[in-house]
Design a protein around this motif. Sequence first.
Motif, PDB file in Angstrom:
ATOM      1  N   ASP A 704       1.384   2.127  -2.240  1.00  0.00           N
ATOM      2  CA  ASP A 704       0.699   2.708  -1.062  1.00  0.00           C
ATOM      3  C   ASP A 704      -0.678   2.107  -0.891  1.00  0.00           C
ATOM      4  N   LEU A 705      -1.404   1.976  -1.958  1.00  0.00           N
ATOM      5  CA  LEU A 705      -2.760   1.411  -1.885  1.00  0.00           C
ATOM      6  C   LEU A 705      -2.714  -0.027  -1.389  1.00  0.00           C
ATOM      7  N   MET A 706      -1.704  -0.765  -1.841  1.00  0.00           N
ATOM      8  CA  MET A 706      -1.586  -2.145  -1.399  1.00  0.00           C
ATOM      9  C   MET A 706      -1.273  -2.208   0.097  1.00  0.00           C
ATOM     10  N   ASP A 707      -0.413  -1.274   0.576  1.00  0.00           N
ATOM     11  CA  ASP A 707      -0.134  -1.229   2.022  1.00  0.00           C
ATOM     12  C   ASP A 707      -1.387  -0.909   2.819  1.00  0.00           C
ATOM     13  N   LEU A 711      -3.401  -3.130   5.747  1.00  0.00           N
ATOM     14  CA  LEU A 711      -3.813  -2.684   7.084  1.00  0.00           C
ATOM     15  C   LEU A 711      -5.284  -2.997   7.329  1.00  0.00           C
ATOM     16  N   TYR A 712      -6.111  -2.743   6.348  1.00  0.00           N
ATOM     17  CA  TYR A 712      -7.545  -3.051   6.496  1.00  0.00           C
ATOM     18  C   TYR A 712      -7.733  -4.540   6.768  1.00  0.00           C
ATOM     19  N   TYR A 716      -9.311  -5.359  10.276  1.00  0.00           N
ATOM     20  CA  TYR A 716     -10.713  -5.734  10.070  1.00  0.00           C
ATOM     21  C   TYR A 716     -10.761  -7.057   9.330  1.00  0.00           C
ATOM     22  N   PRO A 717     -10.365  -8.100   9.999  1.00  0.00           N
ATOM     23  CA  PRO A 717     -10.368  -9.391   9.292  1.00  0.00           C
ATOM     24  C   PRO A 717     -11.757  -9.862   8.910  1.00  0.00           C
ATOM     25  N   ASN A 718     -12.761  -9.497   9.714  1.00  0.00           N
ATOM     26  CA  ASN A 718     -14.136  -9.924   9.412  1.00  0.00           C
ATOM     27  C   ASN A 718     -14.840  -8.802   8.679  1.00  0.00           C
ATOM     28  N   ILE A 723     -18.169  -6.897   0.973  1.00  0.00           N
ATOM     29  CA  ILE A 723     -16.736  -6.737   0.683  1.00  0.00           C
ATOM     30  C   ILE A 723     -16.100  -8.091   0.396  1.00  0.00           C
ATOM     31  N   GLN A 724     -16.498  -9.111   1.140  1.00  0.00           N
ATOM     32  CA  GLN A 724     -15.944 -10.447   0.908  1.00  0.00           C
ATOM     33  C   GLN A 724     -16.297 -10.958  -0.497  1.00  0.00           C
ATOM     34  N   ASP A 725     -17.578 -10.744  -0.879  1.00  0.00           N
ATOM     35  CA  ASP A 725     -17.986 -11.180  -2.241  1.00  0.00           C
ATOM     36  C   ASP A 725     -17.183 -10.454  -3.303  1.00  0.00           C
ATOM     37  N   LYS A 726     -16.989  -9.175  -3.134  1.00  0.00           N
ATOM     38  CA  LYS A 726     -16.227  -8.412  -4.140  1.00  0.00           C
ATOM     39  C   LYS A 726     -14.788  -8.881  -4.193  1.00  0.00           C
ATOM     40  N   THR A 727     -14.227  -9.205  -2.980  1.00  0.00           N
ATOM     41  CA  THR A 727     -12.846  -9.699  -2.931  1.00  0.00           C
ATOM     42  C   THR A 727     -12.693 -10.987  -3.722  1.00  0.00           C
TER      43      THR A 727
END
Length: 948
Positions: A704-707, A711-712, A716-718, A723-727
């Motif tokens: 579920d968390l992966m789904d 969606l996020y 919200y591609p940008n 968040i990008q750094d953490k990713t």
Amino acid sequence: MTILLPSNEIQRLKILAQYQILDTPPDTRFDDLAFLAAQVCQAPIALIGFVDRDRLWVKAKVGNINNELDRQLLPWDEIVAQQGVWTSQGHPPLKMAVNGTSQTLPLYAAVPIFTSDGYALGLMGVMDDRDRPLSPSQQQALQALSRQVTALLDSHRDTLPASDRNGQFSSEEAIAYPSNLKIVKILESITDAFFTLDRQWRFTYLNSRAEQILLRNRKQLQNTHLWEEFPELANSTFRGEFERAMSRQVTVHFEEFYSLLSIWLEVKAYPYQEGLSVYFRDVTTRKQAEAELLERSYLSTLATEVGTILVQGGTLPDILERCANAIVQELDIAGAKIWLFATDSQMLELQAVAGQLSYSEAFPVRIAIGISIIGFIAHNRQPYHTNNLLKDAWFGASTWAEEEQLSAFAGYPLIVEDRLIGVMAVFSKRAFSVELDNTLSWVANAIAVAVDRSWAREALMSRRESLLFQLANQIRKSLDLNTILTTAVSEIRNLLNIDRCQFMWCWPHQAYLSITHESAASDIASGLGDFSPTDTTILMEKIQNLETLRIEETHDSTSELAEDTDLGILQASLFHQGISSQLLVPLETRTGQLGAIICSHCSGPRPWSNSEVELLQAVTDQLAIAIDQAELYAQSHAAAFAAKTQAEQLSEALETLKSTQAQLIQHEKMSSLGQMIAGIAHEINNPVNFITGNLTHASNYIEDLMDLLKLYQDYYPNADRTIQDKTQDIDLEFLEEDLPSLLESMQVGAERIRQIVLSLRNFSRLDESEMKPVNIHEGIDNTLMILQHRLKPKTANQAIQVIKEYGDLPQIGCYPGQLNQVFMNILSNAIDALEASSELSAVVPVTSYSSSLPLMPTIWIQTKYINDQWIAIHVIDNGQGMSEEVRSRLFDPFFTTKPVGKGTGLGLSISYQIVVEKHKGKLQCFSEVGKGAEFIIAIPVAPTEPLT
């Protein structure tokens, strides 16, 4: 070859010539002095030699060495300058060759032999395979012996005619010539024929002595070519060496047998101006002297070796064989044989053979007296020898002698005090000399004495052993002390051939003696009874101190030989009793009881030999043992029946105790093991169930968390920079791929733990104590799963391979828990055997029970359906196996071959009880050392009678 002569060398050679000692036959006086030098210096080789212009000539020697040595190899100047004893310490040792071999030995000590005028004529030396430092006393003895050599030389010279004492040349005459001519002049004076040759090999000069020998005048000979005059010298060896001497200006030297004149000639050729100076010298006398000296050396060595063999002793066949081999080897003859006379058959019987002679009917193994040449020698008790065996052969021996190429035979009777001992025969391919015959006669006499002594010793030992055997046999038979003592005194009297033998008890505290047993001649009064040692206190003292008392002759108290001592009093007392000699040997038993054997002689003095005393001491030892055994027998006989009964009861109780103990240990072991396994399985099962149950929910939650995360990302591609750094830091793409695999691995691990827990529960079977049908393969697999950690590779051992060949088996009625214990014990032992074999690098490639086991450590498990009633389980390993002794005791309680702390010896015993007693089956083991082991478990499909 040029020798630098010292200032007095010419005069020294002149003096040496006056003694006329070179090239003369051997002299026993010099031989004796050489022998003394070897004995004093404890050396195997000694020599007396004289030094002429170019050699050391050995006049006498002990040992097998060459008779000549090149003077250039001899430190002659150093030995002479030493004046005293010269040693090789600090100098390269002089090497002399051993006759007939390539071996050389060092001369480690020598003393010069001087004349009374101070001229050194030769030396006395000793040799060995290593340096032997001489003590001061040995050096003084060696110098004294050298002076004896000088005295012998002077005595020898004084016996020569006055005309022979003049020198053969003068120093003035030799010095007048140039260098080459001086050598020529010296050689001319000592040779038999001398001449010179030009480049065309023609004679240019000839001395008068050569004219006389060759019977030609000088003019004719001077015009003659060398190779025409001496065609015997025209062979390749002589001519080639002469041409080498002529062209290279070197000296050649030959010593050859000159067949034309049948003499030994020494030939030398020296470079001289435009040609050669050549001389011939007749050395036949020297060669004959050398041969005689060599033969004396061989004979001396033979006598020494035979004497050593006889002194060293050994069994009689071994002594005779070694003596025969020594005769053949030292004398270099064809063969030797020794027969001994057998009194029972009255025939000569062959005892020793040496050499390579074939069989001859004339010299068989057994020979009657008077038949054949050997019997003739024995009958006449006289030596017989012939140097023409073919002509003088006896009884058909000539054909055999011709085939063996024998020309000489000598036979010597072995006689000791007019008694025939045997015959020694010697066969040779060359004639016997007088010296050889004398030496062989001495050898025969020495062998005869040795054989006679050996026979006497064997007879004495036989009688002694017979007596000791009778006593020991009597002890074993009756254990009756009276019978033993009666036998002892009777046998001792007969053996020693004495008048009386007695046994005496001694009680020191009561101060009296008692003679209880006696064997005596009929005309001798009895000495049995008790008495106080008033005049024989020395007997009491000797027995108390366990000392032997020898009296070889008694004396009256009035005799001049009588002594005023305790021993003298005893001698006088024995004299009045009619006893002329007495021997007392005491004994002491284990309990401290004292006694003695007394041997008495009444018909004159009798010496007591050491062998007789030793015999009686051995007898007293046997008697002491007999007395101890009699006492022990009396003490133990009364309690024997009770002890036997008690032993039987204890044995039964012990067997019952062992069985009960084994059963208790088995029950306690299985109970504790089952409780422990059940507890562990229960404790592991709870958290495993918790983990397994939660893994499903965790998987759903993560999905579920992966789904949601997807969606996020879609809407919200940008995302924000943070968040990008953490990713990027957490590598989100990898997590998305790896997280499902991680959950799957955790699921597999939880399932593995669940299977192990199930195996532990199945193995313990605490809830299944009754017999029930089960799948045997499940029990084996569960056991293997528990032992999986021992099958994996370790530091010192490689992995153990398990090969399973399961047959189609039905459900088997059994006690599952107990049967699993059998599997555990047998498989554990197989693993132990393979680990030990792997440590020793001794895993066998194949067993005798299967041809399919690989070279790596392997356990092969095979199940078979024998018939409708029986199944069999085979467990085979390719370890080192076991011996028959170990295999036969394999199922005994408490028997183990493992070190302390590694095993109790109950595993296989309990397994045997489970299979045989509980299941009415059969447990067998087949094994050999180096061929692995095989266990066969046979059990019925349902409860039935044991398999036959």
